[in-house]
Design a protein around this motif. Structure first.
Motif, PDB file in Angstrom:
ATOM      1  N   CYS A 128       0.809  -1.222   0.000  1.00 33.26           N
ATOM      2  CA  CYS A 128       0.000   0.000   0.000  1.00 33.26           C
ATOM      3  C   CYS A 128       0.841   1.270   0.000  1.00 33.26           C
ATOM      4  O   CYS A 128       0.334   2.343  -0.348  1.00 33.26           O
ATOM      5  N   SER A 129       2.096   1.192   0.403  1.00 34.72           N
ATOM      6  CA  SER A 129       3.003   2.350   0.476  1.00 34.72           C
ATOM      7  C   SER A 129       2.483   3.432   1.404  1.00 34.72           C
ATOM      8  O   SER A 129       2.884   4.588   1.308  1.00 34.72           O
ATOM      9  N   ALA A 130       1.591   3.061   2.321  1.00 29.67           N
ATOM     10  CA  ALA A 130       0.956   4.059   3.169  1.00 29.67           C
ATOM     11  C   ALA A 130       1.513   4.086   4.583  1.00 29.67           C
ATOM     12  O   ALA A 130       1.584   5.159   5.193  1.00 29.67           O
ATOM     13  N   VAL A 131       1.912   2.942   5.130  1.00 30.86           N
ATOM     14  CA  VAL A 131       2.304   2.844   6.541  1.00 30.86           C
ATOM     15  C   VAL A 131       3.795   2.575   6.630  1.00 30.86           C
ATOM     16  O   VAL A 131       4.343   1.788   5.852  1.00 30.86           O
ATOM     17  N   CYS A 154       2.349   7.704   5.166  1.00 32.42           N
ATOM     18  CA  CYS A 154       2.607   8.569   4.012  1.00 32.42           C
ATOM     19  C   CYS A 154       1.322   9.027   3.337  1.00 32.42           C
ATOM     20  O   CYS A 154       1.360   9.535   2.216  1.00 32.42           O
ATOM     21  N   MET A 155       0.186   8.857   3.990  1.00 28.19           N
ATOM     22  CA  MET A 155      -1.084   9.244   3.388  1.00 28.19           C
ATOM     23  C   MET A 155      -1.179  10.763   3.256  1.00 28.19           C
ATOM     24  O   MET A 155      -0.597  11.500   4.056  1.00 28.19           O
ATOM     25  N   PRO A 156      -1.917  11.248   2.252  1.00 29.50           N
ATOM     26  CA  PRO A 156      -2.085  12.696   2.104  1.00 29.50           C
ATOM     27  C   PRO A 156      -3.103  13.232   3.102  1.00 29.50           C
ATOM     28  O   PRO A 156      -4.252  12.788   3.137  1.00 29.50           O
ATOM     29  N   TRP A 157      -2.685  14.193   3.917  1.00 31.29           N
ATOM     30  CA  TRP A 157      -3.555  14.823   4.918  1.00 31.29           C
ATOM     31  C   TRP A 157      -3.609  16.314   4.637  1.00 31.29           C
ATOM     32  O   TRP A 157      -2.572  16.974   4.510  1.00 31.29           O
TER      33      TRP A 157
END
Length: 740
Positions: A329-332, A681-684
């Motif tokens: 997912c490249s998110a965590v 790395c999620m967009p916030w």
């Protein structure tokens, strides 16, 4: 809740990074090897082999004589040493700076000294109760002063002396100063003598940065009481400690980047510069010929924003371990395969990364869409490495409402702007509602257009064009709040609740739920009168996070041509129904404040309820406020800083009321500033997505609509391999971790 990036004050992440690095530095310098001299020679050899950083490095020497640190009784529990620093970390970390008040607070030593002197005169107490005119050995201070340490007297010349200095830390031979302070402060706190204990004094702060302001290392010189300020921690005693700090900053830089040594080093103190002349060349580093005599190496120098990246599972920082995102997912972010597997197999299943991985991958695909903004600075402010502090400082945005965006916090004795007894109104000079939105340069807001808008705005570009703002103006960062309210009134309510015919109403009552930061920026809502000049608006800010002294306040902003006049209300109870009927009421904006949870609010039913970046699962009061909204059945719209937050809000709404939320949509008037995330790395973005509550049918029948698309495939049974790429077509079933 798994991720709190959009809700936690970034200053807390910054403080966690500083204290985490400082604890590691203090622990390693206390380690005693078989041969101190041999260990330092080995370290110097390793540093000489490091690659060279072309940037200039700066060693700042920042003395402190006026600010002390008071430890509350709540600072005692929990692991960790020094200043209750452990409270910054862990699963139960606070979300707001005010949440740390039971553990640690900043006090003015000057005020404390005056109070102690008065108390001595009245009660005839001993001199030991004072803060400045006392002998540190007699006042029961939490820590001895720097001059009491035998190692402080050692001249800076031999490589083993920095280790001895660091081991003593100005507070004893076996512990660093903050450890000593914490250990000796415990008996006082156990006796409940919080008000009598002298505050800790941070006599000096050593800070290593590069020429761009990136912080690379920090050291704290802690004294027990104010009496030792500036006496035992002078530059003549700092050379061994500064040398140890420089070595550790090169071997383990706090900021981004691999271990490296600077091309050149400059020192912000003349005496310390002279004493380091014989030490710094051992590291293969060139020392500037003269010390730095200004605040920074170049005009406009400011400390850069740091990304306090941590492992999602063990919370170790990036300066301790190498962090890599989940390969699917490249998110965590994880520090290694063990933490990834632990998160993948967590129980229950609805909190495991195995279930969330495909959904987080879908969230990551929205990053490009959220970063698509018309502003000339969009590329800079939507980057993962966005340096917000430098952006604000370079544009002179360092006062007024802009301080709400910065990590700068007021010192002891500074007025709590703009909260308090409506100080934002007292600061409203010359009838200019945009005064607090200005920077240090020319006016940022042009004059109000003479004619009202002829069409509805659905994007920043349309609004900027009509308002006369250039696309290089940063005003969207503050105007996101009133423009979001405008978008709800003019677009979303007519689309989702056409039966209310809201566009034909001449007056509107709007409740801003769980308000906090929005009330701090109250004057930006004046822009609603510019956008909707023929509607009488009443904004009521509700929430137990509001300052208690503002409870039941009521005032009216009245538009008089291009200016605004302020008049206080005569009381909330007498103005709730009569304010919009007064002469000129259609050009008024009434502001009311209720410092209480929403479910305890009494009064007329609003037309619309709005909440900004709500985070339903982060406060227990939502479990009572959401049923209250369910009973009122009014249009209730909420923004979130990420799609993840929208999913979690839907889960909380289902638990609290049996209802749900509408599918979230990107907010065209979201803030352009990307928020920093520590463990992902999620967009916030502030106000990034918007949705409304879907209430449970009165009879209890009917199915609740799902907040997103149905799952297409079950999640994989094994964690992803590091070299394996994610499969984007997987969509998991509904599932989310129950929030604490």
């Amino acid at each position: 809740m798994e991720f709190v990036s959009g809700y936690r004050d970034e200053f807390l992440d910054f403080a966690a990074l500083l204290f985490g690095w400082f604890r590691k530095f203090a622990t390693e310098r206390r380690a005693v090897g078989a041969s101190l001299e041999g260990r330092w020679r080995q370290l110097e050899t390793q540093i000489r082999r490091l690659p060279q950083d072309p940037a200039l490095w700066v060693l700042h020497v920042l003395p402190n004589r006026n600010v002390g640190i008071s430890l509350g009784q709540g600072a005692e529990p929990g692991p960790g040493s020094g200043l209750g620093a452990a409270q910054f970390l862990g699963d139960e970390s606070p979300l707001h700076l005010r949440d740390l008040s039971p553990y640690v607070s900043f006090v003015s030593l000057e005020e404390g000294e005056e109070a102690e002197e008065e108390e001595e005169e009245e009660n005839g107490e001993e001199e030991g109760a004072g803060l400045e005119k006392v002998d540190p050995d007699k006042n029961g201070a939490p820590a001895p002063t720097s001059r009491d340490s035998p190692q402080e007297a050692n001249p800076p010349g031999r490589p083993e002396e920095p280790e001895q200095e660091a081991g003593g830390g100005g507070g004893g031979q076996d512990c660093c100063p903050e450890d000593k302070a914490e250990d000796e402060a415990v008996p006082e706190r156990r006796k409940g003598r919080r008000s009598e204990a002298a505050p800790l004094h941070l006599s000096c702060l050593l800070l290593v940065t590069d020429e761009h302001g990136t912080i690379l290392g920090i050291d704290l010189l802690m004294d027990g009481a104010q009496g030792s300020a500036g006496k035992g921690s002078g530059p003549e005693n700092l050379a061994p400690r500064a040398y140890a700090l420089l070595c550790h900053s090169m071997a383990c830089p706090m900021g981004s980047g691999d271990p490296r040594k600077p091309r050149q080093l400059t020192v912000g103190d003349a005496q310390l510069h002279r004493e380091l002349e014989s030490l710094v060349p051992r590291l293969g580093v060139k020392l500037a010929k003269t010390p730095m005599r200004t605040w920074g190496p170049r005009p406009g120098f400011t400390f850069a924003s740091l990304r306090a990246r941590t492992c999602h599972v063990c919370h170790r920082h990036s300066f301790e371990v190498k962090l890599t995102p989940c390969p699917q997912c490249s998110a965590v972010l994880y520090c290694g395969e063990s933490c990834l597997r632990a998160d993948w197999r967590r129980c229950p299943d609805d909190v495991s990364h195995r279930l969330w991985c495909p959904r987080l991958a879908a969230f990551m695909e929205r990053a490009g869409e959220l970063a698509t903004l018309p502003f000339t600075y969009a590329t800079e402010v939507t980057s993962e490495t966005f340096n917000k502090e430098a952006f604000l400082a370079s544009r002179g945005l360092t006062r007024g409402y802009w301080t709400q965006l910065s990590m700068l916090i007021p010192g002891p004795g500074t007025p709590r702007h703009p909260r308090g007894s409506t100080p934002s109104l007292s600061l409203l000079l010359s009838g200019d509602p945009y005064q607090l939105l200005q920077g240090d340069g020319p006016a940022l807001m042009p004059p109000v257009p003479p004619d009202p808008p002829r069409s509805l705005f659905g994007s920043w570009q349309d609004y900027y064009t009509w308002r006369g703002l250039g696309l290089d103006s940063p005003m969207a960062v503050l105007l996101t709040y009133p423009l979001t309210v405008y978008y709800v009134i003019t677009h979303l309510v007519p689309q989702s609740f056409p039966e209310l015919n809201i566009q034909n109403k001449q007056s509107l009552k709007i409740h801003v739920v769980e308000a906090g930061k929005e009330f701090d920026l109250v004057m930006v809502f004046w822009e609603l009168l510019v956008l909707l000049p023929h509607v009488a608006l009443e904004l009521q800010f509700v929430g137990d996070g509001l300052p208690p002294e503002s409870d039941q306040q009521h005032f009216t902003l009245q538009r008089d041509g291009p200016e605004v006049s302020v008049r206080p209300g005569s009381g909330v109870s007498g103005r709730l129904s009569s304010g919009t009927k007064e002469k000129g009421g259609r050009r008024d904006l009434q502001i009311k404040v209720s410092a209480r949870p929403y479910h305890l609010l009494q009064g007329p039913k609003p037309d619309v309820v709005i909440g900004f970046n709500s985070g339903f699962g982060l406060k227990d009061t939502w479990l009572s406020s959401l049923p209250r909204l369910q009973s009122l059945r009014v249009p209730a719209f909420f923004t979130e800083s990420s799609e993840y937050g929208c999913v979690m809000d839907d889960q909380t709404m289902a638990v609290a009321t049996g209802g749900g939320t509408s599918p979230p949509r990107p907010n065209p008037f979201r803030s352009p500033f990307r928020l920093r995330a520590a463990d992902n790395c999620m967009p916030w973005y502030c106000n990034a997505f918007i949705f409304h509550l879907v209430y449970k049918p009165p009879q209890g029948g009917g199915a609740r609509p799902a907040p997103g698309p149905a799952p297409q495939a079950p999640p994989p049974a094994a964690p992803p391999a590091p070299a394996r790429r994610r499969r984007g077509e997987k969509k998991p079933g509904r599932g989310a971790r129950r929030r604490r």
